[in-house]
Scaffold this active site. Sequence first.
Site, short mmCIF file in Angstrom:
data_model
loop_
_atom_site.label_atom_id
_atom_site.label_comp_id
_atom_site.label_asym_id
_atom_site.label_seq_id
_atom_site.Cartn_x
_atom_site.Cartn_y
_atom_site.Cartn_z
N TYR A 125 93.56 58.38 0.04
CA TYR A 125 93.28 59.77 0.43
C TYR A 125 92.05 59.88 1.34
CZ TYR A 125 95.62 59.84 -4.14
OH TYR A 125 96.43 59.57 -5.22
N HIS A 126 91.77 58.86 2.14
CA HIS A 126 90.55 58.85 2.94
C HIS A 126 90.83 58.86 4.44
CE1 HIS A 126 88.29 56.73 -0.61
NE2 HIS A 126 88.60 57.98 -0.87
N VAL A 127 91.80 59.63 4.89
CA VAL A 127 92.18 59.64 6.30
C VAL A 127 91.01 60.18 7.15
CG1 VAL A 127 93.86 60.48 7.97
CG2 VAL A 127 94.56 60.01 5.62
#
Length: 607
Positions: A540-542
Amino acid sequence: MESLSHSCPNTGSIGVAHLMFTQLITTLANSYCDLNPSYPPDQSSRVLSGNEKYDFIIVGAGSAGSTIAARLSEVDHWNILLIEAGQDPPLESNIPALMPFIINTTYDWNFKTEKSEKACRSSKNGQCLWPKGKMLGGSSSMNAMLYVRGFAQDYDNWRELGNPGWGYKDVLKYFKKLEKVHAKNSDKEFHGYEGAVAVEEFSETILSNFLPFEKIIKDAASELGLPEQQDFATSMKSGIITLWGTVKNGSRASTAKSYLVPARDRKNLIIMKEALVTKLLIDNKKLVYGVEILKNGVLRNITCTKEVILSAGAINSPKIMMLSGLGPREHLTEHGIPIIADLKVGYNLQDHILVINSYIKSNIQSPLSGKHDAFYNYLTRRTELGNLQAIVIFIDTLKNTTDFPDIQYHIFNNILLSKPSLIDTTGPNEEFMNWIEGIRELNDIAGIYPTLLRPKSTGRVLLRSANFIDSPKLVSGYLEHEDDVKTLIRGIRFLEKLMKTDALKNASLLMGSAEECNHFEANSDLRYECYIRNFAVTVYHVAGSCKMGPKEDLEAVVDPLLNVYHVKGLRVADSSIMPKIVSGNTNVPTIMIGEKAADLIKAEWLK
């Protein structure tokens, strides 16, 4: 009390037992109510009346957008409009361990990557899910709340790439400014105590049955020479990290709670909820003067006098820009969008990926608390459900002299294997889910997932069409660069070493497989590469899709002041501006970007 006594037969006279019982019920009810703060009201009707004038419009009330809105509204004579596509976070948002229950709901944008032969093979249709928060607080209202800044070298690299003011010594003051630390042994040189975001140690709120696992994993890592660190922000080295989190008394400290709730009574901060920004308004002099929104099925224009600040995230910020004519010429022409500025919007997309098929099985027999017990403990003491993790491990698999770790291990308790779990939220296919079902029956297991911190592979955000309703095409780029595969293989090899320690001599490493991997020799690089290409999924670290850089950098979209090149009146401030993704969780660095952006804006307009 009177109504309670009438509903219970044979209670007799109201005595001490009755009073104690009703007091307990009242305490539980009050604790439950305290979880949901009074968020700022939706003032859409005020906006739609057309009687307001705005100095600044901020698009997106996420980790950066909420921060910027609160900070700019500190200037009394500025009128700030904050536009959010979602609504208030649900109650589940504030109970940390219930995070998986929010993903894949209406509070999530529910993005999916395009199919790739090189990654996400064990996800349904070969597509990884990319959860992103669609509510006040954005992804800070649904993330795992780890307080990790990254490493000093991350920010020094940003500066060396041509971004003055973004070195570690420059950004440290903004990390200190944002945080309100309540943790043991914190160093005032590195921490702040008067900021907006509560930061506490996770150790008091973790599920108690995880503590034996925490100890043996710490002991095993220590045998391999990895030191334990109580304050990662101070040491920033390889080792075992006792986690801090963006939590307050076991409850999530999102930017919605930390910045918007305290500012809810400011007359100059107007928040519009459930409104979708469809494009930017740009005049023939390339001045951005407002936005077009979709609200209640009607398109409307809203204007401002100073700036629009895009804080819609690493997916929606580039999407909005491209729909507005700011983006790669060839790609916009393909969709019939008139070109206003030819920019590499959507390029440089980066993400951390973790491999979800490795589990330590030990002889620790500590069954999970029942659901009712867990909720009771949480409501009375804010334990049990107050966290998802207690420790992480950072290692440098190349063991070079910089001590700049390239792998992070996320270590999860069995609760994350119950339904729904983080594994479910990644969209696994039937074969992998069948294997996980067997794992879920075990109570003596912990997931230990190697995470790639500095990917060399990059992806891209693309438009699917010129229609703003259509979800963008997300090309993850995962594992396109062979060095990323090699680093993750080294990460799995470290797990083999960990299992050979005395601390874990009575434990075993379980690794989920895929049919296509079974013809490779066990424990071979080829077998591990197959695992990685099947089971590596998002953390979840785009980030990175609106790259910050000097004008000489042909891929740069914004300058070091976060102004978008070739237009006026537009800044981008969110994780998309990262030239290189930081080596750790991205939420707190994104809040830092919001804090710095607010100061940059104030410096320009208040001089």
